[in-house]
Design an enzyme around this catalytic site. Sequence first.
Site, PDB file in Angstrom:
ATOM      1  N   ARG A  38      -7.594 -12.254 -94.303  1.00 60.79           N
ATOM      2  CA  ARG A  38      -7.174 -10.867 -94.548  1.00 60.79           C
ATOM      3  C   ARG A  38      -7.906  -9.921 -93.582  1.00 60.79           C
ATOM      4  NH1 ARG A  38      -8.513  -8.005-100.445  1.00 60.79           N
ATOM      5  NH2 ARG A  38      -7.974  -5.879 -99.883  1.00 60.79           N
ATOM      6  N   ASN A  62     -19.501  -7.656-102.494  1.00 62.28           N
ATOM      7  CA  ASN A  62     -18.345  -8.418-102.976  1.00 62.28           C
ATOM      8  C   ASN A  62     -17.291  -8.686-101.898  1.00 62.28           C
ATOM      9  OD1 ASN A  62     -17.547  -5.768-102.907  1.00 62.28           O
ATOM     10  ND2 ASN A  62     -16.474  -5.788-104.856  1.00 62.28           N
ATOM     11  N   THR A  93     -25.636   4.045-105.487  1.00 58.60           N
ATOM     12  CA  THR A  93     -26.518   4.384-104.353  1.00 58.60           C
ATOM     13  C   THR A  93     -25.798   5.389-103.456  1.00 58.60           C
ATOM     14  OG1 THR A  93     -27.129   2.066-104.345  1.00 58.60           O
ATOM     15  CG2 THR A  93     -27.854   3.338-102.446  1.00 58.60           C
ATOM     16  N   GLU A 141     -16.835   4.869-101.222  1.00 58.20           N
ATOM     17  CA  GLU A 141     -16.095   4.265-102.331  1.00 58.20           C
ATOM     18  C   GLU A 141     -17.119   3.608-103.233  1.00 58.20           C
ATOM     19  OE1 GLU A 141     -14.815   1.693-104.638  1.00 58.20           O
ATOM     20  OE2 GLU A 141     -14.201   0.569-102.871  1.00 58.20           O
ATOM     21  N   CYS A 161     -14.325  -3.461-107.379  1.00 59.94           N
ATOM     22  CA  CYS A 161     -14.305  -2.070-107.820  1.00 59.94           C
ATOM     23  C   CYS A 161     -12.965  -1.719-108.439  1.00 59.94           C
ATOM     24  CB  CYS A 161     -14.643  -1.146-106.657  1.00 59.94           C
ATOM     25  SG  CYS A 161     -13.595  -1.424-105.251  1.00 59.94           S
ATOM     26  N   GLU A 188     -19.287   0.224-116.033  1.00 61.68           N
ATOM     27  CA  GLU A 188     -18.557  -0.904-115.417  1.00 61.68           C
ATOM     28  C   GLU A 188     -19.449  -2.137-115.402  1.00 61.68           C
ATOM     29  OE1 GLU A 188     -17.248  -0.624-111.373  1.00 61.68           O
ATOM     30  OE2 GLU A 188     -18.921   0.581-110.723  1.00 61.68           O
TER      31      GLU A 188
HETATM   32  O1  G3H Z   1     -14.515  -3.899-104.654  1.00 62.72           O
HETATM   33  C1  G3H Z   1     -13.875  -3.054-104.076  1.00 62.72           C
HETATM   34  C2  G3H Z   1     -12.749  -3.424-103.250  1.00 62.72           C
HETATM   35  O2  G3H Z   1     -12.377  -2.352-102.436  1.00 62.72           O
HETATM   36  C3  G3H Z   1     -11.585  -3.954-104.049  1.00 62.72           C
HETATM   37  O3  G3H Z   1     -10.665  -4.508-103.201  1.00 62.72           O
HETATM   38  O4  G3H Z   1      -8.658  -4.527-104.688  1.00 62.72           O
HETATM   39  O5  G3H Z   1      -8.734  -5.862-102.615  1.00 62.72           O
HETATM   40  O6  G3H Z   1     -10.109  -6.515-104.574  1.00 62.72           O
HETATM   41  P1  G3H Z   1      -9.478  -5.399-103.808  1.00 62.72           P
END
Ligand code: G3H
Length: 520
Positions: free
Chosen positions: A118, A193, A272, A288, A322, A415
């Site tokens: 990706r 992540n 943070t 974000e 997220c 969360e």
């Molecule tokens: O963890 C934050 C990411 O921007 C989520 O991306 O919706 O592709 O898993 P995603």
Amino acid sequence: MALAGTGVFSETLEGDVYNYYADGEWKKSSSGNSVAIINPTTRMTQYKVQGCSREEVNKVMNSAKSAQKLWAKTPLWKRAELLHKAAAILKEHKAPIAECLVKEIAKPAKDAVTEVVRSGDLISYCAEEGVRVLGEGKFLVSDSFPGNERTKYCLTSKVYFTTYLPPATLQVTIHIIVCLIPLGVILAIPPFNYPVNLAVSKIAPALIAGNSIVLKPPTQGAVSALHMVHCFHLAGFPKGLINCVTGKGSEIGDFLTMHPGVNCISFTGGDTGIAISKKANMVPLQMELGGKDACIVLEDADLDLVAANIIKGGFSYSGQRCTAVKVVLVMESVADALVEKVNAKVANLSVGPPENDSDITPVVSESSANFIEGLVLDAKEKGATFCQEYKREGNLIWPLLLDNVRPDMRIAWEEPFGPVLPVIRINSVEEGINHCNASNFGLQGCVFTKDVNKAILISDAMETGTVQINSAPARGPDHFPFQGIKDSGIGSQGITNSINMMTRVKTTVINLPSPSYTMG
Ligand code: G3H
């Protein structure tokens, strides 16, 4: 300690510590410090990276600044060509990079490969989009605005004019030049992540727009990120244009984000980011910072579709996204049926190590597991219904649906970033919307109903950056705009938005003689 330094990537190793990348070279820190990366599954040290010093950060900033000046003058097609090359190399290296992701952040094996592929696609798309977006121009004449003669022409271009145009030509053709020019040095800070994908989502737009990069990867994910940077190195980008510093946040975190050499910060991570935005030095910010994405389920929803999306949205990568579904707000009349369907699917989730491609893998760290456990115990004490037995071994937490969650429970608002999902039963759609809007977060949300009109009205009422109708929240496809409001972020991402955000407008005005002027 297992090493990912196989093949050509081994040039980045110094003993058993991965080097940082500056000025086109792999370097050992003179601090003599290293930072250990703990494998979430084994809870043993997996890799080590250099603990860079502030002095080294200063040098990196200087080389990024010099490299950017030349890069801004590099033709767009050349920038795009190098990005396409980096994308291809990254995809060629998908297996070893995915292996790092499995070991550093316990990402399930298949998802790890998907992340790398990706990311290659994102880089290529960004190169294409950059050529289009930055290559566009506009022409305006002044007498289209009331009270003006045709004495000014406005040519808008999105790249630097680097060609010298003789004055005679200027008088005929260019009277106002509006350029979108690069910001300079972009500080990119991705989260654990998606250490590869959310790094390239900052790096690629920055580069195509003519900026240079200082990347500070997360500790968990740093080796995957270094490996990704190595692909850019192999593609042949100029020295100093892309840099990657590793180290402890306590030593170089604030130093980097408050550094006068930084012209823009693109950060994805936890709260943070709020501290960073308060301390940032008047530079443009793209942030974000997580979410509490609500899933509102109406009485007429297709409950099989909802259940499938709750599983995918709430439990993929063990809820460490997220955009994960983080609270289900379901109409009481269909709640029993929905919970039953979701429970049946939870029972089918495999739990185990990422190497086995398990659905649920260990969460990233012991402190994260402890935090999740704290939310679960709070909900237990306050009377939530446990649909499964709570089970934890080390950092591995079994998937858990908590029914009958009430607003006085922490998990209704915080969360977990783990495989634990609260269900709140609602008696009206307004109750669901109010809960969603009372959150500090405003990233995404979703609504399930067969009534499109209702769905659009609910979407309008939800205070989030995005609402998905009849699907779980998600950032992708990566060229879609992606943004959060409130504590979820600043600015909009997605490829085009990031390219635009990483440039600024510069106007040069050339005035014609007054209308009474005659050439004879
Ligand atoms: O963890 C934050 C990411 O921007 C989520 O991306 O919706 O592709 O898993 P995603």
